[in-house]
Motif scaffolding. Structure first.
Motif, PDB file in Angstrom:
ATOM      1  N   ASN A  47       0.801  -1.219   0.000  1.00  0.00           N
ATOM      2  CA  ASN A  47       0.000   0.000   0.000  1.00  0.00           C
ATOM      3  C   ASN A  47       0.837   1.273   0.000  1.00  0.00           C
ATOM      4  N   GLY A  48       2.138   1.150   0.119  1.00  0.00           N
ATOM      5  CA  GLY A  48       2.998   2.320   0.083  1.00  0.00           C
ATOM      6  C   GLY A  48       2.876   3.225   1.292  1.00  0.00           C
ATOM      7  N   TRP A 126      -9.323 -10.317   9.720  1.00  0.00           N
ATOM      8  CA  TRP A 126      -9.524  -9.044  10.425  1.00  0.00           C
ATOM      9  C   TRP A 126      -8.222  -8.255  10.507  1.00  0.00           C
ATOM     10  N   THR A 127      -7.123  -8.941  10.783  1.00  0.00           N
ATOM     11  CA  THR A 127      -5.824  -8.260  10.850  1.00  0.00           C
ATOM     12  C   THR A 127      -5.492  -7.608   9.513  1.00  0.00           C
ATOM     13  N   ILE A 128      -5.706  -8.318   8.434  1.00  0.00           N
ATOM     14  CA  ILE A 128      -5.458  -7.778   7.086  1.00  0.00           C
ATOM     15  C   ILE A 128      -6.360  -6.577   6.824  1.00  0.00           C
ATOM     16  N   THR A 129      -7.606  -6.668   7.219  1.00  0.00           N
ATOM     17  CA  THR A 129      -8.559  -5.581   7.014  1.00  0.00           C
ATOM     18  C   THR A 129      -8.152  -4.331   7.786  1.00  0.00           C
ATOM     19  N   VAL A 130      -7.767  -4.512   9.035  1.00  0.00           N
ATOM     20  CA  VAL A 130      -7.406  -3.371   9.877  1.00  0.00           C
ATOM     21  C   VAL A 130      -6.141  -2.686   9.364  1.00  0.00           C
ATOM     22  N   ILE A 131      -5.112  -3.455   8.998  1.00  0.00           N
ATOM     23  CA  ILE A 131      -3.883  -2.804   8.520  1.00  0.00           C
ATOM     24  C   ILE A 131      -4.139  -2.103   7.196  1.00  0.00           C
ATOM     25  N   ASN A 132      -5.010  -2.638   6.372  1.00  0.00           N
ATOM     26  CA  ASN A 132      -5.358  -1.935   5.137  1.00  0.00           C
ATOM     27  C   ASN A 132      -6.018  -0.590   5.434  1.00  0.00           C
TER      28      ASN A 132
END
Length: 155
Positions: A47-48, A126-132
């Motif tokens: 995501n840069g 959920w972890t992937i969603t939150v960091i995104n």
């Protein structure tokens, strides 16, 4: 150095508190801390988000991650340094982050489901969603300044 564009955390504190609460909840999981930091670091790279790359690579080191594996993270598919479980997590993280290329395929999901219990898989998603979400804030608004670079020895 990248400068602050908009302090969204201060301008919309109620939303910031909600995202912080979601982040805190996503950290109360059964998954290995080092695995989660690898996922957060890789998603942040994609995501840069410079702030999050810096933060999560530091957190990964604290969780016991090695320099070699952190350096190899952008090319994890080409190295022997990652377990099947880590590979499945990284593949799922990349697919869920790159949704403009299409939804997560059944094959990618299946490889992750083979390595994680249903609860673990839910926690990973959920972890992937939150960091995104954090990455999108950081890459767009740049609400937090990066630390000043440290000089190299001898400079």
């Amino acid at each position: 150095m990248t400068s602050v564009r908009l302090q969204v955390d201060k301008l919309a504190p109620h939303i910031n508190r909600a995202l912080n609460a979601l982040d805190a909840a996503s950290r109360k999981v059964s998954l290995e801390p080092a695995l989660l930091e690898l996922v957060r670091s890789r998603v942040s790279q994609l995501n840069g988000c410079a702030y999050c790359v810096d933060l999560h690579t530091r957190d990964a080191r604290t969780a016991g991650e090695t320099e070699q594996r952190l350096y190899a993270l952008p090319v994890w598919r080409e190295t022997p340094f990652f377990t099947d479980r880590e590979r499945a997590a990284l593949e799922l993280a990349e697919a869920a982050t790159s949704l403009t290329e299409g939804p997560v395929t059944n094959e990618v999901y299946g490889r992750a489901a083979a390595e994680f219990t249903e609860v673990e898989l839910a926690e990973l998603i959920w972890t992937i969603t939150v960091i995104n979400a954090w990455n999108r804030l950081g890459a767009t608004a740049r609400p937090w300044p990066l630390d000043r670079p440290r000089s190299r020895p001898g400079q």
